[in-house]
Design a protein around this motif. Structure first.
Motif, PDB file in Angstrom:
ATOM      1  N   GLN A  23       0.717  -1.141   0.046  1.00 19.20           N
ATOM      2  CA  GLN A  23       0.011  -0.045  -0.070  1.00 19.20           C
ATOM      3  C   GLN A  23       1.056   1.015  -0.073  1.00 19.20           C
ATOM      4  OE1 GLN A  23      -3.643   0.571  -0.261  1.00 19.20           O
ATOM      5  NE2 GLN A  23      -2.611   2.415  -0.793  1.00 19.20           N
ATOM      6  N   TYR A  24       1.944   1.389   0.813  1.00 25.21           N
ATOM      7  CA  TYR A  24       2.889   2.569   0.670  1.00 25.21           C
ATOM      8  C   TYR A  24       3.428   2.629  -0.636  1.00 25.21           C
ATOM      9  CZ  TYR A  24       2.523   2.461   5.662  1.00 25.21           C
ATOM     10  OH  TYR A  24       2.360   2.584   6.972  1.00 25.21           O
ATOM     11  N   GLU A  25       3.743   1.628  -1.414  1.00 23.90           N
ATOM     12  CA  GLU A  25       4.290   1.674  -2.937  1.00 23.90           C
ATOM     13  C   GLU A  25       3.322   2.362  -3.568  1.00 23.90           C
ATOM     14  OE1 GLU A  25       6.247  -0.310  -6.724  1.00 23.90           O
ATOM     15  OE2 GLU A  25       6.002  -1.659  -4.736  1.00 23.90           O
ATOM     16  N   LEU A  26       2.051   1.810  -3.501  1.00 26.78           N
ATOM     17  CA  LEU A  26       0.692   2.330  -4.350  1.00 26.78           C
ATOM     18  C   LEU A  26       0.460   3.800  -3.992  1.00 26.78           C
ATOM     19  CD1 LEU A  26      -1.579  -0.912  -4.003  1.00 26.78           C
ATOM     20  CD2 LEU A  26      -0.338   0.017  -6.085  1.00 26.78           C
ATOM     21  N   TYR A  44      10.889   8.031  -6.611  1.00 29.40           N
ATOM     22  CA  TYR A  44      10.196   6.791  -6.641  1.00 29.40           C
ATOM     23  C   TYR A  44      11.281   5.488  -6.847  1.00 29.40           C
ATOM     24  CZ  TYR A  44       7.420   2.603  -7.990  1.00 29.40           C
ATOM     25  OH  TYR A  44       7.047   1.266  -8.242  1.00 29.40           O
ATOM     26  N   LEU A  45      11.953   5.730  -7.942  1.00 26.47           N
ATOM     27  CA  LEU A  45      12.923   4.616  -8.213  1.00 26.47           C
ATOM     28  C   LEU A  45      14.179   4.567  -7.021  1.00 26.47           C
ATOM     29  CD1 LEU A  45      13.524   5.613 -11.931  1.00 26.47           C
ATOM     30  CD2 LEU A  45      12.424   3.519 -11.042  1.00 26.47           C
ATOM     31  N   LYS A  46      14.417   5.822  -6.286  1.00 27.11           N
ATOM     32  CA  LYS A  46      15.263   5.547  -5.277  1.00 27.11           C
ATOM     33  C   LYS A  46      14.531   4.692  -4.038  1.00 27.11           C
ATOM     34  CE  LYS A  46      18.389   8.230  -2.387  1.00 27.11           C
ATOM     35  NZ  LYS A  46      18.955   9.522  -2.181  1.00 27.11           N
ATOM     36  N   GLY A  51      10.470  -1.869  -7.992  1.00 30.17           N
ATOM     37  CA  GLY A  51       8.996  -1.788  -7.829  1.00 30.17           C
ATOM     38  C   GLY A  51       8.148  -2.047  -9.139  1.00 30.17           C
ATOM     39  N   LYS A  52       6.864  -2.318  -8.659  1.00 29.24           N
ATOM     40  CA  LYS A  52       5.885  -2.573  -9.605  1.00 29.24           C
ATOM     41  C   LYS A  52       5.736  -1.412 -10.994  1.00 29.24           C
ATOM     42  CE  LYS A  52       1.546  -3.134  -8.941  1.00 29.24           C
ATOM     43  NZ  LYS A  52       0.518  -3.789  -8.341  1.00 29.24           N
ATOM     44  N   LEU A  56       7.669   1.808 -15.737  1.00 28.88           N
ATOM     45  CA  LEU A  56       6.939   3.117 -16.127  1.00 28.88           C
ATOM     46  C   LEU A  56       7.453   4.410 -15.506  1.00 28.88           C
ATOM     47  CD1 LEU A  56       4.442   4.331 -17.450  1.00 28.88           C
ATOM     48  CD2 LEU A  56       2.947   3.850 -15.423  1.00 28.88           C
ATOM     49  N   ALA A  57       7.958   4.404 -14.455  1.00 29.52           N
ATOM     50  CA  ALA A  57       8.859   5.523 -13.894  1.00 29.52           C
ATOM     51  C   ALA A  57       9.982   5.998 -14.768  1.00 29.52           C
ATOM     52  CB  ALA A  57       9.185   5.271 -12.506  1.00 29.52           C
ATOM     53  N   LYS A  58      10.697   4.797 -15.143  1.00 31.43           N
ATOM     54  CA  LYS A  58      11.885   5.002 -15.985  1.00 31.43           C
ATOM     55  C   LYS A  58      11.599   5.709 -17.353  1.00 31.43           C
ATOM     56  CE  LYS A  58      14.748   1.428 -13.789  1.00 31.43           C
ATOM     57  NZ  LYS A  58      15.161  -0.051 -13.807  1.00 31.43           N
TER      58      LYS A  58
END
Length: 390
Positions: A23-26, A44-46, A51-52, A56-58
């Motif tokens: 949930q924290y990641e979401l 986010y990436l750090k 992560g799931k 997309l973040a990259k």
């Protein structure tokens, strides 16, 4: 087909327990998913390199970098609000007019009595704790709680560029909630047995830049220097430590972050209700998307634009999330009951409190807490300072 098509939004997938790692990641992802600012995806990436949403973040980070400096950054979206059976209903009273600069001496007002219990973010009723001052000698149940402003002392400022500090006298209160998120349980009686001073406002961009001008604090690109009275944000816990270290050296006084217990004691302002102003959302008391004008999803209002709580403190609810000293624990089981910080060796995850301008009413309750890694900068996170009283 885009990678987004394979991702399920938290609201569609069902809300996980607030204190679960997934949930924290979401929640983190949902708070940045509409951002055009590279730093949010880097954060986010750090925090979640595998992560799931890492791919997309990259992808979005590469797109922003390819667009170059001409791409205008925008503020991220709010953290997701867990589904609830009901939420605090807005009161019909109109919000007060916004002030262009922080007021010098707000007049505390008595929080209104409420006839209905609101629902928590988890769908249950907000617990009704008790609050007493140390000199009263015994705990008194609501509504005969401590008179608003009783624990407030005087104001001071230790240097021209320093935050204005409000002295808070010792007292006791019930910390947490019995029916909200698991991380806020169990509610427990805390005695803050020493006076302390806490910032009347969150640290502003102007105050932060004084530290940056001294080549101690990093200059944060997302904080426009022209917005002097806006709360500084995009600040990590580690960044905040640099600021309080500089402030301590500048003034010769031991500045620090407030402990989590000090923060909630100060935020409640001598009240035991869900919000310091009562048990129902009432517009004009906080900077959030359900809290009335002035409000913009792009950035928080200047500090002091909303009513002070009974201790004379502004923006304890909403505005920006505020770092506190404590290491994160997933519940209050075993928590200190004397107001000190709850530490752990080699702690890498710290507590933030209070919600931000991008959250709704359910995040404005006084017991709300969340966590981030100490090195992560997130554009909704800021802080206010504390020190022991003179």
């Amino acid at each position: 087909m885009r990678i987004d098509d394979f991702l399920v939004a938290p609201a569609e997938a069902g809300i996980l327990p607030k204190n679960s790692d997934e949930q924290y990641e979401l929640s983190f992802w949902d708070s940045i998913k509409n951002s055009n600012y590279a730093g949010d995806y880097e954060a986010y990436l750090k925090q979640y390199p595998n992560g799931k949403f890492a791919a997309l973040a990259k992808s979005r980070l590469d797109r922003i970098r390819a667009a170059g400096p001409s791409a205008a950054p925008s503020a991220p979206a709010a953290k997701p609000e867990p589904k609830a059976e009901a939420k605090p209903a807005p009161a019909p009273t109109p919000p007060p007019a916004a002030r262009s600069a922080p007021p010098s001496a707000p007049s505390p007002s008595t929080p209104p009595a409420a006839s209905n219990q609101p629902r928590s973010r988890a769908g249950g009723a907000i617990s009704q704790g008790t609050v007493t001052m140390a000199n009263e000698g015994k705990e008194t149940p609501p509504p005969a709680a401590t008179k608003p402003g009783e624990a407030r002392g005087g104001e001071s400022r230790d240097c021209p560029q320093c935050p204005v500090m409000v002295t808070i006298r010792p007292g006791s209160f019930t910390m947490g909630s019995s029916t909200s998120d698991p991380a806020e349980r169990p509610p427990h009686h805390v005695v803050v047995n020493k006076p302390f001073a806490i910032g009347k406002f969150e640290v502003t961009i102007e105050q932060w830049n004084a530290c940056a001008d001294a080549n101690v604090c990093p200059r944060i690109a997302t904080n426009n220097a022209d917005m002097k009275n806006a709360p500084v944000r995009d600040i990590s816990w580690d960044d905040a430590q640099q600021y309080v270290g500089w402030l301590s050296k500048t003034t010769g006084k031991p500045y620090r972050l407030p402990t989590e217990a000090e923060w909630e004691y100060a935020a409640r302002g001598g009240t035991s209700s869900a919000f310091w102003w009562g048990d129902k959302m009432s517009k004009g008391n906080a900077n959030c998307k359900d809290c009335g004008d002035p409000w913009s999803d792009a950035a928080p209002a200047n500090v002091g634009s909303f009513t002070a709580n009974p201790f004379g403190l502004h923006d304890m609810n909403g505005s920006v999330w505020e770092w506190v000293a404590d290491c994160w624990h997933s519940s209050y089981k075993g928590a200190p009951v004397d107001g000190r910080a709850w530490e752990e060796p080699a702690c890498t995850s710290r507590v933030i409190r209070g919600g931000s301008w991008r959250e709704g009413a359910s995040y404005m309750v006084s017991s709300t807490r969340f966590k981030y890694s100490t090195s992560v900068r997130q554009s909704q996170n800021g802080f206010r300072v504390a020190r022991d009283a003179n």
